[in-house]
Enzyme design. Structure first.
Site, PDB file in Angstrom:
ATOM      1  N   SER A 126       0.852  -1.183   0.000  1.00  0.00           N
ATOM      2  CA  SER A 126       0.000   0.000   0.000  1.00  0.00           C
ATOM      3  C   SER A 126       0.892   1.238   0.000  1.00  0.00           C
ATOM      4  CB  SER A 126      -0.913   0.026   1.231  1.00  0.00           C
ATOM      5  OG  SER A 126      -1.673   1.223   1.262  1.00  0.00           O
ATOM      6  N   ASN A 128       0.125   4.187   0.652  1.00  0.00           N
ATOM      7  CA  ASN A 128      -0.215   4.903   1.882  1.00  0.00           C
ATOM      8  C   ASN A 128      -1.009   3.936   2.741  1.00  0.00           C
ATOM      9  OD1 ASN A 128      -1.492   6.474   3.925  1.00  0.00           O
ATOM     10  ND2 ASN A 128      -1.170   8.314   2.702  1.00  0.00           N
ATOM     11  N   HIS A 158       2.463  18.118   1.209  1.00  0.00           N
ATOM     12  CA  HIS A 158       3.439  17.460   2.068  1.00  0.00           C
ATOM     13  C   HIS A 158       4.516  18.456   2.505  1.00  0.00           C
ATOM     14  CE1 HIS A 158       1.609  13.821   0.348  1.00  0.00           C
ATOM     15  NE2 HIS A 158       2.048  13.225   1.435  1.00  0.00           N
ATOM     16  N   LYS A 162       9.885  16.939   0.666  1.00  0.00           N
ATOM     17  CA  LYS A 162       9.456  15.703   0.020  1.00  0.00           C
ATOM     18  C   LYS A 162       9.668  15.817  -1.491  1.00  0.00           C
ATOM     19  CE  LYS A 162       5.557  12.516  -0.645  1.00  0.00           C
ATOM     20  NZ  LYS A 162       6.311  11.294  -0.284  1.00  0.00           N
ATOM     21  N   GLY A 167       3.024   9.266  -3.861  1.00  0.00           N
ATOM     22  CA  GLY A 167       2.585   7.964  -4.359  1.00  0.00           C
ATOM     23  C   GLY A 167       1.113   7.729  -4.101  1.00  0.00           C
ATOM     24  N   THR A 168       0.620   8.287  -3.003  1.00  0.00           N
ATOM     25  CA  THR A 168      -0.803   8.157  -2.688  1.00  0.00           C
ATOM     26  C   THR A 168      -1.659   8.892  -3.715  1.00  0.00           C
ATOM     27  OG1 THR A 168      -0.309   7.995  -0.332  1.00  0.00           O
ATOM     28  CG2 THR A 168      -2.556   8.595  -0.933  1.00  0.00           C
TER      29      THR A 168
END
Length: 249
Positions: A126, A128, A158, A162, A167-168
């Site tokens: 996953s 996230n 974020h 970062k 990715g989420t």
């Protein structure tokens, strides 16, 4: 469950703390590239009262094969790096250790490798691993089914250092079948992580928002995954596979 942890950055530390405070599971060890703090355990390092061993082991002094042989675990939780899976994947799959990966970004090469490992072991990934963001994913998919032609934009926020697109956010775009240009990125201060899906109707707007207040949320999500994978057969699982039974009517 006996758990081993890969990765001891900001997220890894938070996850270790949550596991150490959970009475139903045991953090057996933390595997790191660095040999620093090898004389201490994770509980002592984090200032958490726990009976778990949580010992640090370094890849410079002990191989993964040796570690799994001497200190077996039921599951490995991975918060290390994109290529971390190559360090332990084969060894874990050979010993039928459940693999729970929370790595934000994987290339097609790593995803292919995960699928290969899933032929032997229970593999979960996953981008996230928080419960809340995965509830958001479910809700967003249902809303799009109701209104398939609605305008949709994704906003991800974020901390300023970062790198790359979340990715989420990419995962949200994938499940909603949106192009990456629908993802709007904000980097500011110390924001842990915030994702918003905006549904723009002609005369109204619906916003689904998830915000991580603490990285401890990653630990709760990882344990949720571990508990729901206990009786799963070898295969490649995602969060929706674990949530789906709760949404059956």
């Amino acid at each position: 469950m006996k758990i081993g942890l890969f990765g001891f950055g900001k997220a890894g530390k938070a996850v270790a703390s949550v596991i150490l405070q959970n009475k139903d599971h045991s953090l057996q060890w933390v595997y790191r590239k660095s040999s620093r703090s090898s004389a201490r355990d994770a509980a002592d390092f984090l200032g958490v009262e726990s009976d778990d061993p949580g010992h640090f082991y370094s890849e410079k002094k002990k191989s993964v094969d040796e570690l799994l042989e001497e200190h077996p675990v039921d599951a490995i939780i991975d918060f290390s790096s994109q290529d971390g899976i190559y360090t332990y994947g084969e060894s874990a799959a050979q010993k039928k250790v459940k693999i729970i990966s929370a790595i934000s970004h994987y290339s097609e090469k790593e995803v292919h490798f995960l699928n290969k490992l899933a032929q032997k072991a229970t593999v979960f990934w996953s981008p996230n691993i928080t419960l809340g963001i995965n509830y958001l994913l479910y809700a967003a998919q249902f809303l799009k089914k109701i209104a398939p032609f609605v305008d949709i934009e994704i906003v991800e926020e974020h901390f300023k250092d970062k790198q790359g697109v979340s990715g989420t956010a990419i995962r949200i775009a994938d499940v909603l079948e949106l192009k990456d240009e629908k993802i709007n990125t904000i980097r500011a201060g110390g924001i842990v992580g915030k994702h918003e899906v905006i549904f723009g109707f002609p005369f109204q707007t619906v916003r689904l928002i998830h915000e991580s207040i603490s990285r401890d949320a990653f630990g709760n999500g990882a344990l949720f995954a571990a508990e729901h994978l206990i009786n799963k057969k070898p295969g490649f699982y995602k969060f929706e596979d674990l949530l789906h039974p709760y949404f059956k009517v």
